[in-house]
Design a protein around this motif. Structure first.
Motif, PDB file in Angstrom:
ATOM      1  N   GLU A   1       0.836  -1.213   0.000  1.00 28.32           N
ATOM      2  CA  GLU A   1       0.000   0.000   0.000  1.00 28.32           C
ATOM      3  C   GLU A   1       0.868   1.260   0.000  1.00 28.32           C
ATOM      4  OE1 GLU A   1      -3.234   2.201  -0.436  1.00 28.32           O
ATOM      5  OE2 GLU A   1      -3.181   0.001  -0.498  1.00 28.32           O
ATOM      6  N   LEU A   2       1.956   1.223   0.752  1.00 26.57           N
ATOM      7  CA  LEU A   2       2.873   2.363   0.742  1.00 26.57           C
ATOM      8  C   LEU A   2       3.438   2.600  -0.662  1.00 26.57           C
ATOM      9  CD1 LEU A   2       4.963   1.820   4.022  1.00 26.57           C
ATOM     10  CD2 LEU A   2       3.115   3.461   3.638  1.00 26.57           C
ATOM     11  N   ARG A   3       3.738   1.526  -1.349  1.00 24.07           N
ATOM     12  CA  ARG A   3       4.279   1.652  -2.700  1.00 24.07           C
ATOM     13  C   ARG A   3       3.247   2.273  -3.636  1.00 24.07           C
ATOM     14  NH1 ARG A   3       4.319  -1.406  -7.329  1.00 24.07           N
ATOM     15  NH2 ARG A   3       6.226  -1.307  -8.580  1.00 24.07           N
ATOM     16  N   ARG A   4       1.979   1.849  -3.493  1.00 26.13           N
ATOM     17  CA  ARG A   4       0.939   2.425  -4.343  1.00 26.13           C
ATOM     18  C   ARG A   4       0.713   3.896  -4.016  1.00 26.13           C
ATOM     19  NH1 ARG A   4      -0.885  -2.875  -3.668  1.00 26.13           N
ATOM     20  NH2 ARG A   4      -2.034  -2.379  -1.758  1.00 26.13           N
ATOM     21  N   ASP A   5       0.742   4.253  -2.722  1.00 27.26           N
ATOM     22  CA  ASP A   5       0.615   5.665  -2.333  1.00 27.26           C
ATOM     23  C   ASP A   5       1.754   6.494  -2.923  1.00 27.26           C
ATOM     24  OD1 ASP A   5      -1.690   5.241  -0.925  1.00 27.26           O
ATOM     25  OD2 ASP A   5      -0.723   5.166   1.049  1.00 27.26           O
TER      26      ASP A   5
ATOM     27  N   ALA B   1       3.408   5.847  -5.633  1.00 30.79           N
ATOM     28  CA  ALA B   1       3.202   5.979  -7.079  1.00 30.79           C
ATOM     29  C   ALA B   1       2.153   7.040  -7.377  1.00 30.79           C
ATOM     30  CB  ALA B   1       2.786   4.625  -7.663  1.00 30.79           C
ATOM     31  N   ARG B   2       1.082   7.061  -6.567  1.00 33.06           N
ATOM     32  CA  ARG B   2       0.037   8.086  -6.770  1.00 33.06           C
ATOM     33  C   ARG B   2       0.625   9.484  -6.572  1.00 33.06           C
ATOM     34  NH1 ARG B   2      -2.990   4.533  -2.956  1.00 33.06           N
ATOM     35  NH2 ARG B   2      -4.265   3.102  -4.208  1.00 33.06           N
ATOM     36  N   TYR B   3       1.433   9.640  -5.505  1.00 32.74           N
ATOM     37  CA  TYR B   3       1.984  10.962  -5.215  1.00 32.74           C
ATOM     38  C   TYR B   3       2.929  11.412  -6.331  1.00 32.74           C
ATOM     39  CZ  TYR B   3       4.516  14.773  -3.101  1.00 32.74           C
ATOM     40  OH  TYR B   3       5.076  15.999  -2.868  1.00 32.74           O
ATOM     41  N   ARG B   4       3.751  10.508  -6.831  1.00 25.50           N
ATOM     42  CA  ARG B   4       4.668  10.881  -7.908  1.00 25.50           C
ATOM     43  C   ARG B   4       3.897  11.320  -9.162  1.00 25.50           C
ATOM     44  NH1 ARG B   4       7.541   6.227  -5.876  1.00 25.50           N
ATOM     45  NH2 ARG B   4       9.450   6.901  -4.828  1.00 25.50           N
ATOM     46  N   TRP B   5       2.782  10.661  -9.387  1.00 28.21           N
ATOM     47  CA  TRP B   5       1.967  11.051 -10.543  1.00 28.21           C
ATOM     48  C   TRP B   5       1.323  12.411 -10.290  1.00 28.21           C
ATOM     49  CZ3 TRP B   5      -3.505  11.432 -11.128  1.00 28.21           C
ATOM     50  CH2 TRP B   5      -3.929  11.554 -12.471  1.00 28.21           C
ATOM     51  N   LEU B   6       0.818  12.647  -9.042  1.00 27.35           N
ATOM     52  CA  LEU B   6       0.150  13.901  -8.714  1.00 27.35           C
ATOM     53  C   LEU B   6       1.129  15.078  -8.756  1.00 27.35           C
ATOM     54  CD1 LEU B   6      -2.410  15.363  -7.684  1.00 27.35           C
ATOM     55  CD2 LEU B   6      -1.663  14.814  -5.355  1.00 27.35           C
ATOM     56  N   ARG B   7       2.347  14.907  -8.261  1.00 32.95           N
ATOM     57  CA  ARG B   7       3.285  16.029  -8.143  1.00 32.95           C
ATOM     58  C   ARG B   7       3.756  16.537  -9.493  1.00 32.95           C
ATOM     59  NH1 ARG B   7       8.880  15.070  -8.181  1.00 32.95           N
ATOM     60  NH2 ARG B   7       9.299  16.537  -6.474  1.00 32.95           N
ATOM     61  N   ARG B   8       3.540  15.732 -10.557  1.00 28.68           N
ATOM     62  CA  ARG B   8       3.900  16.216 -11.884  1.00 28.68           C
ATOM     63  C   ARG B   8       2.995  17.363 -12.321  1.00 28.68           C
ATOM     64  NH1 ARG B   8       3.371  10.722 -14.951  1.00 28.68           N
ATOM     65  NH2 ARG B   8       3.545  12.065 -16.787  1.00 28.68           N
ATOM     66  N   GLY B   9       1.755  17.445 -11.767  1.00 25.39           N
ATOM     67  CA  GLY B   9       0.854  18.557 -12.058  1.00 25.39           C
ATOM     68  C   GLY B   9       0.323  18.601 -13.465  1.00 25.39           C
ATOM     69  N   GLN B  10       0.281  17.471 -14.157  1.00 27.33           N
ATOM     70  CA  GLN B  10      -0.162  17.486 -15.547  1.00 27.33           C
ATOM     71  C   GLN B  10      -1.671  17.235 -15.678  1.00 27.33           C
ATOM     72  OE1 GLN B  10       2.323  14.582 -17.442  1.00 27.33           O
ATOM     73  NE2 GLN B  10       4.093  15.942 -17.561  1.00 27.33           N
TER      74      GLN B  10
END
Length: 252
Positions: free
Chosen positions: A205-209, A211-220
């Protein structure tokens, strides 16, 4: 002391009966010279063997008691033999297997086993392109220059131990696994709250969180806006979240 060769020639010269058998002095002189030329060469004193030449070094380095300590000699020979096969590519696993094999068999006879050591050492040196005699002479010359260092090492040697020096106790495989598990818990932020069987799901679950954060921080696709309307992404978003977490921890 006169040699056998010199004595035999002297006796020939002193033998009046032998001299009387010649008609002229020239014949007598020629016979004496022939006897000198054909007399057997004196036998040279046999050189001391390598084993005999190791003994003075042992006495100088260790003294009579340690030099004659059979258990100490066993341990040091085994150490050097293991270092040799390690240098020639043998593994620790192979060495352990052979220890178990040898000690499961009847005890051998010392004289025959020494012969086996000599033959197999020669065969090993042939296979590796080494000269066992040159190597032995080189090492004997080297250790004569290391007497004080070897004495110091011997004095610091742990008593009643086969090891040549103090070695930190090796950790078992179980100890290493427990230490690894503790490191994983610490890295995942778990302080022992979860059972070991729960850790894979928690870490997943930490790994999925992450991955979500890395996708969100791109701001695209989505924007994160702070309380005053600033659009945050990448390092700015990291900094803002880190600050908010510090405040939360301080308030708690």
């Amino acid at each position: 002391m006169k040699t056998e060769r010199a004595n035999s020639i002297r006796n020939l010269v002193a033998d009046d009966g032998y001299a009387a058998t010649f008609q002229t002095m020239g014949q007598y002189r020629t016979a004496l010279l022939r006897a000198i030329d054909t007399a057997p060469a004196p036998s040279a004193s046999p050189a001391a063997s390598f084993q005999e030449r190791v003994q003075p070094w042992m006495m100088e380095c260790f003294g009579a008691e340690i030099a004659a300590d059979q258990q100490e000699r066993n341990h040091r020979f085994l150490e050097e033999a293991l270092e040799l096969v390690q240098a020639c590519g043998a593994t620790a696993s192979e060495a352990h297997q052979l220890v178990d094999y040898v000690y499961s068999r009847p005890v051998g006879e010392k004289h025959q086993e020494v012969g086996g050591v000599m033959v197999t050492l020669a065969a090993l040196c042939l296979a590796h392109g080494l000269d066992m005699h040159v190597a032995g002479e080189t090492e004997l010359a080297r250790i004569w220059t290391k007497v004080e260092q070897i004495r110091t090492k011997q004095a610091a040697k742990p008593k009643h131990s086969p090891l040549p020096e103090h070695v930190p106790p090796a950790t078992s495989a179980d100890d290493r696994l427990h230490a690894l598990l503790a490191d994983i818990r610490a890295a995942a932020g778990d302080c022992g709250e979860r059972m070991q069987a729960e850790l894979p799901a928690y870490i997943g679950e930490l790994r999925r969180d992450a991955a979500r954060y890395r996708w969100l921080r791109r701001g695209q696709t989505f924007s994160v806006v702070d309380c005053i309307g600033n659009d945050l992404r990448a390092e700015e978003l990291d900094t803002a979240i880190d600050a908010a977490l510090r405040y939360r921890k301080r308030d708690a």
